[in-house]
Motif scaffolding. Structure first.
Motif, PDB file in Angstrom:
ATOM      1  N   VAL A 186     -10.268  -1.572   3.326  1.00 33.45           N
ATOM      2  CA  VAL A 186      -8.886  -1.996   3.123  1.00 33.45           C
ATOM      3  C   VAL A 186      -8.646  -3.279   3.924  1.00 33.45           C
ATOM      4  O   VAL A 186      -8.895  -3.308   5.132  1.00 33.45           O
ATOM      5  N   HIS A 218      -2.368  10.284  -4.370  1.00 38.53           N
ATOM      6  CA  HIS A 218      -2.311   8.988  -5.042  1.00 38.53           C
ATOM      7  C   HIS A 218      -2.446   7.871  -4.010  1.00 38.53           C
ATOM      8  O   HIS A 218      -1.865   7.960  -2.928  1.00 38.53           O
ATOM      9  N   ILE A 219      -3.177   6.828  -4.379  1.00 44.09           N
ATOM     10  CA  ILE A 219      -3.195   5.579  -3.596  1.00 44.09           C
ATOM     11  C   ILE A 219      -2.906   4.433  -4.557  1.00 44.09           C
ATOM     12  O   ILE A 219      -3.562   4.327  -5.600  1.00 44.09           O
ATOM     13  N   PHE A 220      -1.929   3.606  -4.203  1.00 40.09           N
ATOM     14  CA  PHE A 220      -1.660   2.383  -4.953  1.00 40.09           C
ATOM     15  C   PHE A 220      -1.915   1.217  -4.005  1.00 40.09           C
ATOM     16  O   PHE A 220      -1.335   1.162  -2.902  1.00 40.09           O
ATOM     17  N   ILE A 221      -2.772   0.302  -4.401  1.00 37.49           N
ATOM     18  CA  ILE A 221      -3.133  -0.836  -3.544  1.00 37.49           C
ATOM     19  C   ILE A 221      -3.467  -2.032  -4.440  1.00 37.49           C
ATOM     20  O   ILE A 221      -4.127  -1.857  -5.473  1.00 37.49           O
ATOM     21  N   LEU A 275      -8.614  -4.755  -1.298  1.00 40.12           N
ATOM     22  CA  LEU A 275      -9.768  -3.857  -1.178  1.00 40.12           C
ATOM     23  C   LEU A 275     -11.029  -4.658  -1.470  1.00 40.12           C
ATOM     24  O   LEU A 275     -11.076  -5.412  -2.439  1.00 40.12           O
ATOM     25  N   ASN A 303     -14.832   4.491   3.531  1.00 39.59           N
ATOM     26  CA  ASN A 303     -14.168   3.249   3.939  1.00 39.59           C
ATOM     27  C   ASN A 303     -12.705   3.229   3.504  1.00 39.59           C
ATOM     28  O   ASN A 303     -11.812   2.881   4.296  1.00 39.59           O
ATOM     29  N   ILE A 330     -10.388  10.015  -6.339  1.00 39.36           N
ATOM     30  CA  ILE A 330     -10.782   9.944  -4.920  1.00 39.36           C
ATOM     31  C   ILE A 330     -11.924  10.915  -4.648  1.00 39.36           C
ATOM     32  O   ILE A 330     -12.919  10.571  -4.010  1.00 39.36           O
ATOM     33  N   ILE A 360       1.030   5.533  -0.651  1.00 36.70           N
ATOM     34  CA  ILE A 360       0.201   6.744  -0.680  1.00 36.70           C
ATOM     35  C   ILE A 360       1.099   7.935  -1.009  1.00 36.70           C
ATOM     36  O   ILE A 360       2.155   8.099  -0.391  1.00 36.70           O
ATOM     37  N   GLY A 376      -9.505   3.555   6.086  1.00 37.51           N
ATOM     38  CA  GLY A 376      -8.703   2.336   6.221  1.00 37.51           C
ATOM     39  C   GLY A 376      -7.272   2.469   5.759  1.00 37.51           C
ATOM     40  O   GLY A 376      -6.406   1.729   6.218  1.00 37.51           O
ATOM     41  N   MET A 406      -4.220  -1.459  -8.105  1.00 32.01           N
ATOM     42  CA  MET A 406      -5.183  -0.407  -8.402  1.00 32.01           C
ATOM     43  C   MET A 406      -4.571   0.945  -8.060  1.00 32.01           C
ATOM     44  O   MET A 406      -3.791   1.067  -7.117  1.00 32.01           O
ATOM     45  N   HIS A 407      -4.968   1.966  -8.810  1.00 30.14           N
ATOM     46  CA  HIS A 407      -4.435   3.310  -8.617  1.00 30.14           C
ATOM     47  C   HIS A 407      -5.588   4.308  -8.534  1.00 30.14           C
ATOM     48  O   HIS A 407      -6.434   4.363  -9.420  1.00 30.14           O
ATOM     49  N   PHE A 408      -5.616   5.043  -7.432  1.00 28.87           N
ATOM     50  CA  PHE A 408      -6.612   6.102  -7.269  1.00 28.87           C
ATOM     51  C   PHE A 408      -5.875   7.440  -7.273  1.00 28.87           C
ATOM     52  O   PHE A 408      -4.984   7.648  -6.444  1.00 28.87           O
ATOM     53  N   LYS A 409      -6.248   8.333  -8.171  1.00 33.04           N
ATOM     54  CA  LYS A 409      -5.651   9.667  -8.213  1.00 33.04           C
ATOM     55  C   LYS A 409      -6.550  10.648  -7.471  1.00 33.04           C
ATOM     56  O   LYS A 409      -7.702  10.349  -7.150  1.00 33.04           O
ATOM     57  N   LEU A 410      -6.026  11.852  -7.235  1.00 32.03           N
ATOM     58  CA  LEU A 410      -6.769  12.876  -6.491  1.00 32.03           C
ATOM     59  C   LEU A 410      -8.185  13.064  -7.030  1.00 32.03           C
ATOM     60  O   LEU A 410      -9.160  13.026  -6.266  1.00 32.03           O
ATOM     61  N   ILE A 447       0.868  -1.184   0.000  1.00 30.38           N
ATOM     62  CA  ILE A 447       0.000   0.000   0.000  1.00 30.38           C
ATOM     63  C   ILE A 447       0.904   1.233   0.000  1.00 30.38           C
ATOM     64  O   ILE A 447       1.707   1.408   0.915  1.00 30.38           O
TER      65      ILE A 447
END
Lengths: 208, 208
Positions: free
Chosen positions: A172, A158-161, A166, B18, B8, A134, B22, B1-5, A132
């Motif tokens: 998470v 950014h979040i990479f997971i 998930l 969640n 999100i 961030i 988490g 998986m990648h979440f950008k600003l 994980i």
């Protein structure tokens, strides 16, 4: 056992440090990655981390009183960008030793044998070994007057997971990713899921 | 998986709540006990808890933006004294349901079947079922301007912990006391100790 205020004040220093660092409970285990203006990739373990809010998505990190040896803090203030990388059970030992006070021109990535990773042109190094990762941008700091510490707040950019970390509701799955918690300054705990409950509503209280 | 600003920001609200709650990792699991001026013993679960310092011994708790329903916060500001009681695996379900929005004249101790305990004339209720109990006095609050939350800081005045929960160096043995960590808003993890390392010194880096 019972410790009162004056007992706590008069405890032997190391005993008090361990007791008080441990008494707040299991803590998040993360590595903060930053870049020094000389190009060195800095890495340091932190456990005093707190969720601040989901929208905007904010995380806070507590820093001890700042000195010229506070490389992580100085890099965050200079660059604004930093990364938070979860420690999992496969590299606890390497992560722990990033806490040694290496000189400014030494990269903890090198001596602790962890791999800097640059993703999406983000201006701070992620930890390749972390599952994980961030990316955050500095947005605010608050000075704690009681002991001269600083709460630094970053917004998540950014979040990479991994997909398997998930569930379909956004939860998470820390245990599935071999996540750990830190107790005090030196103890690492593995996590096993034992319960999950719905959002609590007053007309849906179950029997206990 | 990648979440950008922007991803999100545009996530479905519950999914984002969640995910972001988490993503900061395993969190402490505690019940805060306070007393309302009408005599009602209030109890509420909190996980956004952070170690602030060992000397003086300080713990911080993050509060959502305050409303007239923020009973715990109002009681702390009115009385100054509050308790932090560790949740262990024997009463997770009862602890979780203290988060329901009960009316002000209802004691969560009663509806969630937990027992208020008064120790050393402290002016807030402890939780009898908790094995680690901390009595704190309000000393400071910091307003987080990015999202209008408040970091409330208390100084530790009392610690109650079973003898078997502490080693001779002051380390708190969370796993031995069946301590738990919280993931996000709804998941509870049991802790198993997997490693302990000495204070890291640059001339004592082990082979990895």
């Amino acid at each position: 056992m019972h410790f009162k205020l004056d007992t706590i004040t008069n405890l032997e220093k190391n005993f008090r440090t361990n007791l008080i660092n441990g008494i707040s409970g299991g803590k998040p285990a993360c590595l903060i990655g930053t870049k020094h203006h000389n190009g060195i990739n800095n890495l340091a373990i932190f456990s005093n981390i707190i969720h601040i809010g989901a929208n905007p998505a904010l995380i806070g990190i507590l820093f001890r009183p700042i000195s010229d040896k506070s490389h992580t803090y100085q890099n965050i203030k200079n660059n604004l960008y930093f990364t938070l990388n979860h420690i999992d059970s496969s590299f606890i030992k390497k992560a722990h030793y990033t806490s040694a006070k290496f000189p400014e021109n030494t990269s903890e990535f090198d001596v602790c044998e962890l791999t800097p990773e640059f993703l999406e042109d983000f201006q701070a190094p992620f930890v390749k070994e972390s599952r994980i990762k961030i990316g955050l941008k500095f947005v605010e700091e608050q000075h704690i007057t009681s002991n001269d510490t600083l709460l630094v707040i970053g917004q998540i950019e950014h979040i990479f997971i991994p997909k398997e970390g998930l569930d379909e509701e956004g939860n998470v799955l820390l245990a599935d990713l071999n996540g750990v918690s830190i107790g005090g300054l030196s103890t690492y705990y593995e996590l096993s899921k034992i319960a999950q409950f719905p959002y609590a509503k007053i007309d849906q209280i179950p029997p206990f």
